[in-house]
Scaffold this motif. Structure first.
Motif, PDB file in Angstrom:
ATOM      1  N   HIS A  67       0.837  -1.213   0.000  1.00 12.53           N
ATOM      2  CA  HIS A  67       0.000   0.000   0.000  1.00 12.53           C
ATOM      3  C   HIS A  67       0.863   1.251   0.000  1.00 12.53           C
ATOM      4  O   HIS A  67       1.571   1.528   0.967  1.00 12.53           O
ATOM      5  N   HIS A  69       1.107   5.406  -2.203  1.00 10.88           N
ATOM      6  CA  HIS A  69       0.611   6.343  -3.210  1.00 10.88           C
ATOM      7  C   HIS A  69       1.847   7.061  -3.745  1.00 10.88           C
ATOM      8  O   HIS A  69       2.668   7.519  -2.946  1.00 10.88           O
ATOM      9  N   HIS A 212      -8.949   1.713   0.741  1.00  9.13           N
ATOM     10  CA  HIS A 212      -8.761   1.947   2.179  1.00  9.13           C
ATOM     11  C   HIS A 212     -10.035   1.480   2.876  1.00  9.13           C
ATOM     12  O   HIS A 212     -11.121   1.638   2.319  1.00  9.13           O
ATOM     13  N   HIS A 249      -5.127  -0.424   6.038  1.00  4.45           N
ATOM     14  CA  HIS A 249      -5.488   0.009   7.396  1.00  4.45           C
ATOM     15  C   HIS A 249      -6.310  -1.000   8.198  1.00  4.45           C
ATOM     16  O   HIS A 249      -5.758  -1.690   9.036  1.00  4.45           O
ATOM     17  N   ASP A 300       2.210   3.202   3.058  1.00 13.18           N
ATOM     18  CA  ASP A 300       1.360   4.358   2.759  1.00 13.18           C
ATOM     19  C   ASP A 300       2.239   5.410   2.058  1.00 13.18           C
ATOM     20  O   ASP A 300       3.369   5.123   1.659  1.00 13.18           O
TER      21      ASP A 300
HETATM   22 ZN    ZN Z   1      -3.263   5.271   1.751  1.00  7.42          ZN
END
Ligand code: ZN
Length: 442
Positions: A67, A69, A212, A249, A300
């Motif tokens: 995960h 971005h 998410h 998450h 993340d």
């Molecule tokens: Zn994220």
């Protein structure tokens, strides 16, 4: 004996296979032909076009960051709660990217991941076409999920723009290392209609879905008010929960949510740094595992971490769980290495191809240099400490070589596919442009 000539030979490393038996070779060679591992055994009798000396190094599967971005800036939105972090900083930035800014951002993110030993990543963000072009060139294996947001409009991708990307990269631009996916941002930002369409399109194109889920209590309360359900139940009602889904998450999943995710084969990604920094809460990793969920670890984004170092992530993730549960035995070291390798591959349905070192699998692997004081002493006697040293003492800079799909992307800390000086120049210009577009410049 006849001498075969293979493309690449890694000679004499300490090999952690992370196979189903967690098999370790204290000293073995790995022969690579094309994009695949041909053999792993001590003292292979083969000739090779290229040899990497593995002496004094650990050889293990390339890391899988499940995960992240590929965002550009970092350090510009510290010390804010999640709602202000999103509305004041992230959303204005998210709507201000262009294809060109995203190219620079993807180069920076992918360079950082190669340097940290990541060979596969799941990106959920904007301009996936730009990220895909960069991945083709960088050599990484990329799962790209356009981040779909029904609202606010213009901040994310739409179902239509996501479908256009998926259609293109499943068709005319199909590439063996680029896997297009659908990325509904979150239950609170995607409408029921958009979710229905995404579930249908993911089946039509046979793609993964990444999202998410239950990141904050605010999200749980909002979904309860709107739909009288938990975020997981809301996704289930719209056909999103299945084996093709992995969610980041899961901090506030209930016990019954966990049973639901487990039953339907959904993987959950634990993001300890992001959850701590944004004060979202502590994911109940042990409970998820007990429910039978495949749990992985991700970094993340650089806006909430602020790096893509999975070594730091497993260390912090383990320590946080021990503190939160008052149980020092949770998340043992060998399990943590599985969470950033084979479990990530399972989340993507790629565990027959990557995630462990086995003949026939893709040659996605890394070497770590143990010849540094913070990794001394390596003890190979009865109480072997190599895996423990990796988990609790190693960092991204200890990765000496990164190889993906049989291609060397970094050797002795030197990048082979991306020119860092050129990337840095592009990143400086792109950051200036992005800040101006977002209205943050004076
Ligand atoms: Zn994220």
């Amino acid at each position: 004996m006849t001498q075969e000539k293979v493309d690449l030979l890694i000679r004499g490393g300490y090999v952690l296979t992370i196979n189903s038996d967690d098999q370790v070779f204290p000293e073995a060679d790995i022969a690579i032909q094309g994009d695949k591992i041909l053999a792993i055994a001590p003292k292979l009798d083969v000739d090779a076009r290229e040899i990497i000396d593995g002496e004094g190094k650990v050889v293990m599967p390339g890391l899988i960051n499940t995960h992240m971005h590929e965002t550009l800036p970092r350090g510009i939105c510290e010390d804010l709660p999640l709602n202000r972090w999103l509305e004041e900083i992230c959303f204005p930035l998210d709507r201000s990217y262009t294809h060109e800014i995203m190219m620079a951002s993807a180069m920076m993110n992918q360079a950082e991941m190669i340097l940290a030993g990541t060979t596969t990543f799941i990106d959920i963000y904007r301009y996936p076409g730009a990220c895909a072009e960069v991945a083709v060139n960088s050599g990484l294996r990329a799962i790209l999920a356009p981040q779909i947001m029904s609202s606010p409009v213009g901040v994310g991708e739409s179902v239509d723009s996501a479908e256009a990307f998926v259609a293109e990269w499943s068709g005319s631009k199909k590439h063996e290392r680029v896997i297009p996916a659908f990325g509904p941002h979150a239950p609170y930002s995607c409408t029921p209609d958009d979710l229905d369409r995404i579930a249908e399109l993911a089946m039509k194109y046979d793609t993964p879905i990444h999202s998410h889920l239950s990141e904050t209590l605010w999200e749980n309360e909002t979904i309860r008010e709107r739909y009288h359900s938990t975020p997981a139940e809301y996704y289930d009602a719209h056909g999103i929960l299945s084996k093709r889904l992995s969610v980041a998450h899961g901090v506030h999943l209930s016990d019954s949510d966990m049973d639901l995710l487990s039953r339907l084969g959904v993987s959950v990604i634990y993001n300890p740094t992001s959850n701590m920094k944004l004060a979202s809460g502590i994911a109940r990793v042990g409970a998820m595992q007990q429910a039978g969920i495949n749990v992985c670890i991700g970094t993340d984004s650089n806006l909430s971490n602020n790096n893509l170092d999975l070594w730091e992530e497993i260390r912090l993730g383990a320590i946080l769980q021990k503190l939160a549960t008052s149980d020092a035995t949770v998340l043992p070291c060998s399990q943590l290495l599985r969470m950033i390798t084979i479990n990530g591959a399972k989340a993507l349905g790629l565990d027959d191809q990557i995630g462990s070192l086995e003949p026939g699998k893709r040659a996605d692997l890394i070497l770590l240099d143990l010849s540094k004081p913070h990794l001394w002493p390596q003890i190979r006697e009865a109480k072997n400490n190599t895996i423990e040293q990796l988990v609790y003492s190693a960092n991204a800079a200890d990765v000496s070589h990164t190889i993906a799909n049989g291609k060397v992307l970094m050797a002795d800390r030197q990048m082979k596919t991306l020119d860092l000086k050129d990337v840095e120049q592009k990143v400086i210009l792109a950051a200036r442009q992005l800040m101006a577009n977002a209205g943050f410049s004076k």
